[in-house]
Design a protein around this motif. Structure first.
Motif, mmCIF file in Angstrom:
data_model
loop_
_atom_site.group_PDB
_atom_site.id
_atom_site.type_symbol
_atom_site.label_atom_id
_atom_site.label_comp_id
_atom_site.label_asym_id
_atom_site.label_seq_id
_atom_site.Cartn_x
_atom_site.Cartn_y
_atom_site.Cartn_z
ATOM 1 N N GLY A 27 0.839 -1.202 0.000
ATOM 2 C CA GLY A 27 0.000 0.000 0.000
ATOM 3 C C GLY A 27 0.870 1.246 0.000
ATOM 4 O O GLY A 27 0.646 2.190 -0.764
ATOM 5 N N THR A 54 -4.048 -6.128 -3.292
ATOM 6 C CA THR A 54 -5.438 -6.586 -3.212
ATOM 7 C C THR A 54 -5.538 -8.097 -3.000
ATOM 8 O O THR A 54 -6.408 -8.560 -2.273
ATOM 9 C CB THR A 54 -6.228 -6.192 -4.473
ATOM 10 O OG1 THR A 54 -5.464 -6.550 -5.615
ATOM 11 C CG2 THR A 54 -6.502 -4.706 -4.519
ATOM 12 N N LYS A 114 -8.899 -7.663 -12.099
ATOM 13 C CA LYS A 114 -8.798 -7.092 -10.753
ATOM 14 C C LYS A 114 -9.380 -8.028 -9.682
ATOM 15 O O LYS A 114 -10.518 -8.458 -9.796
ATOM 16 C CB LYS A 114 -9.507 -5.738 -10.731
ATOM 17 C CG LYS A 114 -9.169 -4.910 -9.500
ATOM 18 C CD LYS A 114 -9.414 -3.419 -9.726
ATOM 19 C CE LYS A 114 -10.765 -2.986 -9.284
ATOM 20 N NZ LYS A 114 -11.014 -1.552 -9.306
ATOM 21 N N PHE A 115 -8.603 -8.291 -8.672
ATOM 22 C CA PHE A 115 -8.929 -9.157 -7.526
ATOM 23 C C PHE A 115 -8.813 -10.656 -7.833
ATOM 24 O O PHE A 115 -8.740 -11.464 -6.922
ATOM 25 C CB PHE A 115 -10.339 -8.893 -6.962
ATOM 26 C CG PHE A 115 -10.438 -7.623 -6.211
ATOM 27 C CD1 PHE A 115 -9.938 -7.524 -4.922
ATOM 28 C CD2 PHE A 115 -11.006 -6.497 -6.784
ATOM 29 C CE1 PHE A 115 -10.020 -6.333 -4.224
ATOM 30 C CE2 PHE A 115 -11.077 -5.300 -6.093
ATOM 31 C CZ PHE A 115 -10.590 -5.230 -4.808
ATOM 32 N N TRP A 333 -12.274 -2.544 5.391
ATOM 33 C CA TRP A 333 -11.791 -2.383 6.763
ATOM 34 C C TRP A 333 -12.922 -2.595 7.760
ATOM 35 O O TRP A 333 -12.834 -3.426 8.667
ATOM 36 C CB TRP A 333 -11.140 -0.999 6.936
ATOM 37 C CG TRP A 333 -10.865 -0.659 8.372
ATOM 38 C CD1 TRP A 333 -11.534 0.264 9.130
ATOM 39 C CD2 TRP A 333 -9.884 -1.254 9.231
ATOM 40 N NE1 TRP A 333 -11.022 0.278 10.410
ATOM 41 C CE2 TRP A 333 -10.008 -0.639 10.496
ATOM 42 C CE3 TRP A 333 -8.910 -2.246 9.061
ATOM 43 C CZ2 TRP A 333 -9.208 -0.982 11.582
ATOM 44 C CZ3 TRP A 333 -8.107 -2.597 10.159
ATOM 45 C CH2 TRP A 333 -8.256 -1.964 11.387
ATOM 46 N N MET A 373 -7.658 5.211 9.338
ATOM 47 C CA MET A 373 -8.373 4.705 8.160
ATOM 48 C C MET A 373 -9.438 5.696 7.694
ATOM 49 O O MET A 373 -9.660 5.863 6.492
ATOM 50 C CB MET A 373 -8.987 3.327 8.463
ATOM 51 C CG MET A 373 -9.727 2.687 7.312
ATOM 52 S SD MET A 373 -8.841 2.627 5.736
ATOM 53 C CE MET A 373 -7.896 1.110 5.862
ATOM 54 N N MET A 376 -7.604 8.235 5.751
ATOM 55 C CA MET A 376 -7.257 7.710 4.418
ATOM 56 C C MET A 376 -8.470 7.777 3.486
ATOM 57 O O MET A 376 -8.355 8.115 2.308
ATOM 58 C CB MET A 376 -6.805 6.249 4.520
ATOM 59 C CG MET A 376 -5.429 6.054 5.133
ATOM 60 S SD MET A 376 -5.095 4.306 5.488
ATOM 61 C CE MET A 376 -5.162 3.582 3.847
ATOM 62 N N PHE A 414 -2.108 12.510 -2.038
ATOM 63 C CA PHE A 414 -1.451 11.276 -1.612
ATOM 64 C C PHE A 414 -0.436 11.525 -0.503
ATOM 65 O O PHE A 414 -0.095 10.610 0.236
ATOM 66 C CB PHE A 414 -0.845 10.557 -2.814
ATOM 67 C CG PHE A 414 -1.916 9.908 -3.652
ATOM 68 C CD1 PHE A 414 -2.398 8.653 -3.330
ATOM 69 C CD2 PHE A 414 -2.495 10.590 -4.711
ATOM 70 C CE1 PHE A 414 -3.425 8.080 -4.058
ATOM 71 C CE2 PHE A 414 -3.525 10.026 -5.447
ATOM 72 C CZ PHE A 414 -3.989 8.767 -5.117
HETATM 73 C C1 HEM Z 1 -1.132 1.784 4.987
HETATM 74 C C2 HEM Z 1 -2.097 1.369 4.419
HETATM 75 C C3 HEM Z 1 -2.548 1.451 2.978
HETATM 76 C C4 HEM Z 1 -2.192 2.262 1.929
HETATM 77 C C5 HEM Z 1 -1.141 3.348 1.898
HETATM 78 C C6 HEM Z 1 -3.010 1.884 0.800
HETATM 79 C C7 HEM Z 1 -2.946 2.475 -0.459
HETATM 80 C C8 HEM Z 1 -3.617 2.038 -1.574
HETATM 81 C C9 HEM Z 1 -3.479 2.602 -2.896
HETATM 82 C C10 HEM Z 1 -2.572 3.767 -3.257
HETATM 83 C C11 HEM Z 1 -4.299 1.900 -3.723
HETATM 84 C C12 HEM Z 1 -4.456 2.091 -5.225
HETATM 85 C C13 HEM Z 1 -5.389 3.195 -5.580
HETATM 86 C C14 HEM Z 1 -5.212 3.511 -7.021
HETATM 87 O O1 HEM Z 1 -5.670 2.742 -7.874
HETATM 88 O O2 HEM Z 1 -4.577 4.528 -7.319
HETATM 89 C C15 HEM Z 1 -4.959 0.892 -2.930
HETATM 90 C C16 HEM Z 1 -5.879 -0.002 -3.405
HETATM 91 C C17 HEM Z 1 -6.651 -0.813 -2.583
HETATM 92 N N1 HEM Z 1 -6.476 -1.011 -1.212
HETATM 93 FE FE1 HEM Z 1 -5.175 -0.076 -0.029
HETATM 94 N N2 HEM Z 1 -3.842 0.882 1.186
HETATM 95 C C18 HEM Z 1 -3.597 0.596 2.512
HETATM 96 C C19 HEM Z 1 -4.239 -0.342 3.290
HETATM 97 C C20 HEM Z 1 -5.330 -1.070 2.881
HETATM 98 C C21 HEM Z 1 -6.151 -1.883 3.742
HETATM 99 C C22 HEM Z 1 -5.911 -2.092 5.243
HETATM 100 C C23 HEM Z 1 -7.141 -2.384 2.969
HETATM 101 C C24 HEM Z 1 -8.286 -3.273 3.363
HETATM 102 C C25 HEM Z 1 -8.791 -3.371 4.515
HETATM 103 C C26 HEM Z 1 -6.928 -1.921 1.611
HETATM 104 C C27 HEM Z 1 -7.707 -2.237 0.521
HETATM 105 C C28 HEM Z 1 -7.490 -1.822 -0.776
HETATM 106 C C29 HEM Z 1 -8.335 -2.193 -1.890
HETATM 107 C C30 HEM Z 1 -9.560 -3.082 -1.818
HETATM 108 C C31 HEM Z 1 -7.805 -1.557 -3.027
HETATM 109 C C32 HEM Z 1 -8.366 -1.628 -4.445
HETATM 110 C C33 HEM Z 1 -9.329 -0.486 -4.608
HETATM 111 C C34 HEM Z 1 -10.007 -0.441 -5.946
HETATM 112 O O3 HEM Z 1 -10.264 -1.490 -6.528
HETATM 113 O O4 HEM Z 1 -10.283 0.674 -6.432
HETATM 114 N N3 HEM Z 1 -5.819 -1.134 1.598
HETATM 115 N N4 HEM Z 1 -4.535 1.003 -1.604
#
Ligand code: HEM
Ligand code: HEM
Ligand code: FE2
Length: 448
Positions: A27, A54, A114-115, A333, A373, A376, A414
């Motif tokens: 992330g 993911t 995706k996924f 989350w 969260m 975020m 960001f």
């Molecule tokens: C420090 C923690 C985290 C950071 C910095 C982070 C950051 C990101 C970023 C930058 C993306 C991509 C967005 C884009 O397409 O530009 C993403 C996608 C995603 N993250 Fe995280 N994330 C974090 C934690 C988590 C956690 C804890 C979860 C779930 C509980 C999560 C679930 C997801 C999901 C489901 C996507 C896909 C979203 C979509 O399909 O549009 N992330 N994350």
């Protein structure tokens, strides 16, 4: 009454937390890349980091659900698991599939869906793994002394999760068909059968923590299951608006998906009401925090923020943008990460005999991770609205900006995301430290 074989759950929870930490690392890689700082680009480009982020999420949530089932089913069925050895075999093979898939992603061995990026050959291993898991759970349930609504709803959720994986394995030449069936997995999991898993765990925890009668709690469960199926199945249509299928889905998807928040609202009301009714005597307040938190935050993240972009008129503009990421983070989350944290917080002291739930660290973990969260979510939301405006509304006014120029415009959000994500991560680390400090499960603790 506790059972020695419940300690299997501990190792599924440990795997869960390990993979969560790894997910967070990826992330941050993406967060920094989006903010303009991408030193790892040569080795881990954005698309790889995204697939790892993911898919690790899915694997750690599944591991958490399995841990929850291995803990709950013996207690509900009133007998030991049919085989502890096989449960460990299943644990190791789950970890193996996860690790092999993630390593493969770094060598570009993955599918661009995706996924569901795991290559189909590896999917067969997933199937074997899940069959073994279901056998252990079902055999325990069938041979057990008692079959409760709670255990049946949980088990139904798990069985349907396995069945719904299959449509995602069918190969299609048509992009439209592939997309159509991909949603049977992705949507019908998170907005269908995983809600049954969540409802089952919620019900188990509320019975234990509030002391309210099982009959009362399980009545609510029927309402939740009913609302979930009523809205969630045809709600799949909110992914079919503009993918090349019949236009009827605009109406069906719009109406039924707009009803989906009701199931999450019912869960939130359920938890809060049972808490109010209860005797408030159970000493494990931390588990209660996470339980109530899951019910409430899932309503906000899934129910409200899902509703925010579910009508076709809105989704036309927001589809596939950071607005989706905003909703995805708080929904996953609130609903699934937090219910697993609730389960861990409840089960850990029972398995290890150490009761750390009075300490400040545990409460800090809850508040700091949640506030982080929520921050975020706001950062993603602001970036998403700006992105929608620049990419999709400006051109309607005859003003165009290049795609990459727009991504530069939203970089600053960001930086905010990284700050909030750091706070979130501090909370997660505190939770993991508590987990480690509890030590490992012992037979003595489980014999009490
Ligand atoms: C420090 C923690 C985290 C950071 C910095 C982070 C950051 C990101 C970023 C930058 C993306 C991509 C967005 C884009 O397409 O530009 C993403 C996608 C995603 N993250 Fe995280 N994330 C974090 C934690 C988590 C956690 C804890 C979860 C779930 C509980 C999560 C679930 C997801 C999901 C489901 C996507 C896909 C979203 C979509 O399909 O549009 N992330 N994350
Ligand atoms: C806990 C439950 C939920 C979770 C974990 C969740 C998660 C997600 C994720 C990860 C995506 C991106 C999927 C992809 O593009 O492959 C998504 C998309 C979407 N979700 Fe949810 N969701 C939940 C509940 C809901 C609810 C209840 C609604 C409606 C009221 C909703 C409305 C939507 C819509 C409309 C999209 C499509 C966004 C787009 O077109 O890009 N979600 N959700
Ligand atoms: Fe959906």
């Amino acid at each position: 009454m506790k059972y020695k074989s419940q300690k299997v759950a501990y190792w599924f929870f440990a795997l869960s937390l390990l993979l969560l930490v790894l997910q967070i690392v990826y992330g941050f890689i993406m967060g920094f890349a989006r903010a303009g700082f991408d030193p790892l680009h040569e080795f881990i480009p954005f698309n790889t980091a995204r697939a790892v982020h993911t898919n690790l999420l899915i694997v750690w949530l599944l591991s958490g659900f399995m841990g929850a089932a291995y803990y709950i089913i013996p207690e509900e069925a009133q007998r030991e698991l049919v085989s502890v050895k096989l449960a460990y075999v299943q644990l190791v093979s789950l970890a193996l599939v996860g690790v092999v898939a993630v390593i493969g992603f770094h060598f570009n061995i993955w599918e661009g869906r995706k996924f569901l990026e795991i290559p189909r050959q590896l999917d067969y291993l997933v199937v074997v793994n899940v069959l073994l898991f279901l056998y252990l759970i079902l055999a325990t349930l069938i041979k057990g002394k008692r079959r409760t609504t709670t255990s049946l709803v949980l088990t139904m959720g798990l069985i349907f999760t396995a069945l719904l994986y299959l449509p995602g394995m069918i190969p299609f030449d048509s992009q439209v068909l592939d997309s159509f069936f991909r949603w049977w997995v992705v949507h019908l999991w998170v907005e269908g059968v995983w809600e049954l898993i969540m409802g089952g765990i919620l019900s188990f925890l509320l019975i234990k923590l509030t002391g309210v009668d099982r009959e009362v709690i399980e009545k609510w469960l029927y309402v939740i299951v009913g609302l979930t199926f009523l809205s969630g199945v045809l709600g799949t249509g909110h992914h079919y608006y503009y993918i090349g299928v019949n236009k009827i889905w605009l109406i069906v998807g719009g109406i039924f998906s707009a009803l989906e928040p009701l199931a999450f609202l019912a869960m939130a009301l359920f938890a809060v009401n049972m808490y109010r009714k209860g005797e408030k005597k159970h000493p494990n307040k931390l588990a209660l925090y996470w339980t109530l938190g899951a019910a409430i935050v899932s309503f906000v993240g899934a129910g409200l923020l899902g509703f925010a972009h579910t009508l076709p008129q809105t989704n036309l503009y927001t589809h596939g943008t950071l607005v989706t990421a905003m909703h995805a983070h708080l929904a996953f989350w609130g609903a699934y990460a937090m219910i697993i944290f609730a389960m861990i917080s409840y089960a850990l002291p029972n398995m290890t005999g150490r009761k750390l739930y009075d300490g400040a660290r545990g409460r800090m973990a809850f508040w700091v991770s949640n506030i982080g969260m929520i921050g975020m979510t706001v950062a993603f939301g602001v970036a998403g609205v700006a992105q929608v405006y620049l990419e999709r509304i400006l051109p309607e006014k005859g003003l165009e900006m290049s795609f990459m120029q727009i991504q530069n415009e939203i970089q600053v959000h960001f930086v905010v995301l990284i700050l909030c994500a750091t706070m979130f991560t501090v909370g997660i680390i505190a939770f993991v430290v508590d987990f480690i400090k509890h030590g490992q499960p012992t037979d003595e603790a489980l014999e009490k």
